[in-house]
Design a protein around this motif. Structure first.
Motif, PDB file in Angstrom:
ATOM      1  N   ALA A  90       6.853  -2.803 -11.392  1.00 40.61           N
ATOM      2  CA  ALA A  90       6.988  -1.395 -10.778  1.00 40.61           C
ATOM      3  C   ALA A  90       6.988  -1.475  -9.087  1.00 40.61           C
ATOM      4  N   LEU A  91       5.972  -2.063  -8.599  1.00 44.20           N
ATOM      5  CA  LEU A  91       5.960  -2.515  -7.221  1.00 44.20           C
ATOM      6  C   LEU A  91       7.060  -3.220  -6.978  1.00 44.20           C
ATOM      7  N   ALA A  92       7.246  -4.366  -7.330  1.00 43.20           N
ATOM      8  CA  ALA A  92       8.447  -5.212  -7.066  1.00 43.20           C
ATOM      9  C   ALA A  92       9.740  -4.368  -7.201  1.00 43.20           C
ATOM     10  N   GLN A  93       9.977  -3.752  -8.142  1.00 39.48           N
ATOM     11  CA  GLN A  93      11.044  -2.998  -7.894  1.00 39.48           C
ATOM     12  C   GLN A  93      11.054  -1.688  -6.537  1.00 39.48           C
ATOM     13  N   ARG A  94       9.967  -1.106  -6.502  1.00 40.06           N
ATOM     14  CA  ARG A  94       9.995  -0.353  -5.277  1.00 40.06           C
ATOM     15  C   ARG A  94      10.365  -0.984  -4.133  1.00 40.06           C
ATOM     16  N   LEU A  95       9.340  -1.935  -3.805  1.00 39.94           N
ATOM     17  CA  LEU A  95       9.633  -2.871  -2.666  1.00 39.94           C
ATOM     18  C   LEU A  95      10.950  -3.308  -2.465  1.00 39.94           C
ATOM     19  N   SER A  96      11.802  -3.890  -3.546  1.00 39.79           N
ATOM     20  CA  SER A  96      13.008  -4.444  -3.316  1.00 39.79           C
ATOM     21  C   SER A  96      14.202  -3.193  -2.945  1.00 39.79           C
ATOM     22  N   GLY A  97      13.765  -2.066  -3.438  1.00 38.77           N
ATOM     23  CA  GLY A  97      14.709  -0.956  -3.259  1.00 38.77           C
ATOM     24  C   GLY A  97      14.259  -0.103  -1.900  1.00 38.77           C
ATOM     25  N   SER A  98      13.231  -0.385  -1.543  1.00 38.71           N
ATOM     26  CA  SER A  98      12.834   0.252  -0.392  1.00 38.71           C
ATOM     27  C   SER A  98      13.297  -0.143   1.145  1.00 38.71           C
ATOM     28  N   ASP A  99      13.669  -1.279   1.368  1.00 36.61           N
ATOM     29  CA  ASP A  99      14.224  -1.688   2.496  1.00 36.61           C
ATOM     30  C   ASP A  99      14.966  -3.140   2.198  1.00 36.61           C
ATOM     31  N   ALA A 100      16.220  -2.989   2.358  1.00 39.24           N
ATOM     32  CA  ALA A 100      17.154  -4.108   2.017  1.00 39.24           C
ATOM     33  C   ALA A 100      16.838  -5.304   2.889  1.00 39.24           C
ATOM     34  N   ARG A 101      16.245  -5.102   4.253  1.00 37.67           N
ATOM     35  CA  ARG A 101      15.963  -6.489   5.009  1.00 37.67           C
ATOM     36  C   ARG A 101      15.020  -7.271   4.247  1.00 37.67           C
ATOM     37  N   HIS A 102      14.149  -6.710   3.545  1.00 44.18           N
ATOM     38  CA  HIS A 102      13.029  -7.539   3.104  1.00 44.18           C
ATOM     39  C   HIS A 102      13.601  -8.197   1.512  1.00 44.18           C
ATOM     40  N   GLY A 103      14.427  -7.400   0.783  1.00 44.58           N
ATOM     41  CA  GLY A 103      14.729  -8.182  -0.268  1.00 44.58           C
ATOM     42  C   GLY A 103      13.868  -7.988  -1.348  1.00 44.58           C
ATOM     43  N   LEU A 104      14.086  -8.826  -2.546  1.00 42.39           N
ATOM     44  CA  LEU A 104      13.103  -9.161  -3.397  1.00 42.39           C
ATOM     45  C   LEU A 104      11.882 -10.010  -3.143  1.00 42.39           C
ATOM     46  N   VAL A 105      10.672  -9.383  -3.560  1.00 44.70           N
ATOM     47  CA  VAL A 105       9.364 -10.043  -3.343  1.00 44.70           C
ATOM     48  C   VAL A 105       9.139 -10.884  -4.476  1.00 44.70           C
ATOM     49  N   GLY A 106       8.847 -12.507  -4.171  1.00 45.36           N
ATOM     50  CA  GLY A 106       8.547 -13.222  -5.201  1.00 45.36           C
ATOM     51  C   GLY A 106       7.232 -12.626  -5.960  1.00 45.36           C
ATOM     52  N   LEU A 155       1.052  -1.199  -0.020  1.00 45.44           N
ATOM     53  CA  LEU A 155      -0.023  -0.067  -0.051  1.00 45.44           C
ATOM     54  C   LEU A 155       0.751   1.153   0.057  1.00 45.44           C
ATOM     55  N   GLN A 156       1.931   1.035   0.906  1.00 44.01           N
ATOM     56  CA  GLN A 156       2.702   2.428   1.008  1.00 44.01           C
ATOM     57  C   GLN A 156       3.389   2.627  -0.485  1.00 44.01           C
ATOM     58  N   ALA A 157       3.967   1.415  -1.066  1.00 46.57           N
ATOM     59  CA  ALA A 157       4.782   1.726  -2.357  1.00 46.57           C
ATOM     60  C   ALA A 157       3.642   2.268  -3.320  1.00 46.57           C
ATOM     61  N   CYS A 158       2.629   1.586  -3.272  1.00 47.36           N
ATOM     62  CA  CYS A 158       1.475   2.308  -4.387  1.00 47.36           C
ATOM     63  C   CYS A 158       1.182   3.572  -4.152  1.00 47.36           C
ATOM     64  N   LEU A 159       1.155   4.239  -2.916  1.00 50.73           N
ATOM     65  CA  LEU A 159       0.901   5.528  -2.419  1.00 50.73           C
ATOM     66  C   LEU A 159       2.251   6.433  -2.945  1.00 50.73           C
ATOM     67  N   ASP A 160       3.288   5.894  -2.727  1.00 42.58           N
ATOM     68  CA  ASP A 160       4.636   6.798  -3.276  1.00 42.58           C
ATOM     69  C   ASP A 160       4.550   6.718  -4.530  1.00 42.58           C
ATOM     70  N   LEU A 161       4.274   5.762  -5.312  1.00 45.75           N
ATOM     71  CA  LEU A 161       4.166   5.750  -7.025  1.00 45.75           C
ATOM     72  C   LEU A 161       3.323   6.653  -7.250  1.00 45.75           C
ATOM     73  N   GLU A 162       2.062   6.737  -6.869  1.00 44.55           N
ATOM     74  CA  GLU A 162       1.003   7.492  -7.283  1.00 44.55           C
ATOM     75  C   GLU A 162       1.366   8.969  -6.872  1.00 44.55           C
ATOM     76  N   ALA A 163       1.941   9.230  -5.872  1.00 41.96           N
ATOM     77  CA  ALA A 163       2.453  10.707  -5.643  1.00 41.96           C
ATOM     78  C   ALA A 163       3.355  11.201  -6.499  1.00 41.96           C
ATOM     79  N   GLU A 164       4.288  10.218  -7.039  1.00 42.46           N
ATOM     80  CA  GLU A 164       5.385  10.578  -7.988  1.00 42.46           C
ATOM     81  C   GLU A 164       4.688  10.642  -9.474  1.00 42.46           C
ATOM     82  N   SER A 165       3.408  10.335  -9.705  1.00 44.38           N
ATOM     83  CA  SER A 165       2.398  10.344 -10.963  1.00 44.38           C
ATOM     84  C   SER A 165       3.193   9.297 -11.914  1.00 44.38           C
ATOM     85  N   GLU A 166       3.727   7.954 -11.168  1.00 46.68           N
ATOM     86  CA  GLU A 166       4.170   6.896 -12.005  1.00 46.68           C
ATOM     87  C   GLU A 166       2.956   5.931 -12.006  1.00 46.68           C
TER      88      GLU A 166
END
Length: 115
Positions: A34-50, A17-28
């Motif tokens: 795009a969500l997978a990329q945002r999630l993997s780059g947002s927090d190294a603790r979580h890594g890539l989401v399958g 949800l937060q990644a969606c809101l961030d992308l929407e705020a950036e008009s992306e």
């Protein structure tokens, strides 16, 4: 296997949800890759989401009314790729996302409780 309480979101669902809101705020555009990329780059603790995990979570969020989705309309210049499923956070999704405390707000209290 126990089920979680109705309306309770997993950490991943809050992060989506937060990644969606961030992308929407950036008009992306908000779509799976795009969500997978945002999630993997947002927090190294979580890594890539399958992708299977991501799309199941997107489906659950849509079913709960937190997200709306539709297929994008392609114009002639974009025909070189498949259509994307575009997501939009609903008012309820934004409200619920705002209720999730940030990790920075939780960790100091947890550290002091453990000391």
């Amino acid at each position: 296997m126990s089920s979680r309480p109705v309306g309770r979101l997993l950490d991943l669902e809050y992060r989506i949800l937060q990644a969606c809101l961030d992308l929407e705020a950036e008009s992306e555009p908000v779509y799976g890759f795009a969500l997978a990329q945002r999630l993997s780059g947002s927090d190294a603790r979580h890594g890539l989401v399958g992708h299977g995990t991501l799309y199941k979570a997107l489906g659950r969020l849509s079913t709960m009314g937190m997200l709306e989705s539709n297929w994008e309309a392609l114009d002639d210049e974009e025909q070189g790729r498949p259509r994307r499923r575009l997501y939009r956070v609903t008012g309820e999704g934004a409200r619920v996302a705002s209720l999730q405390p940030s990790p920075a707000a939780i960790l100091p209290a947890a550290r002091s409780a453990l000391a």
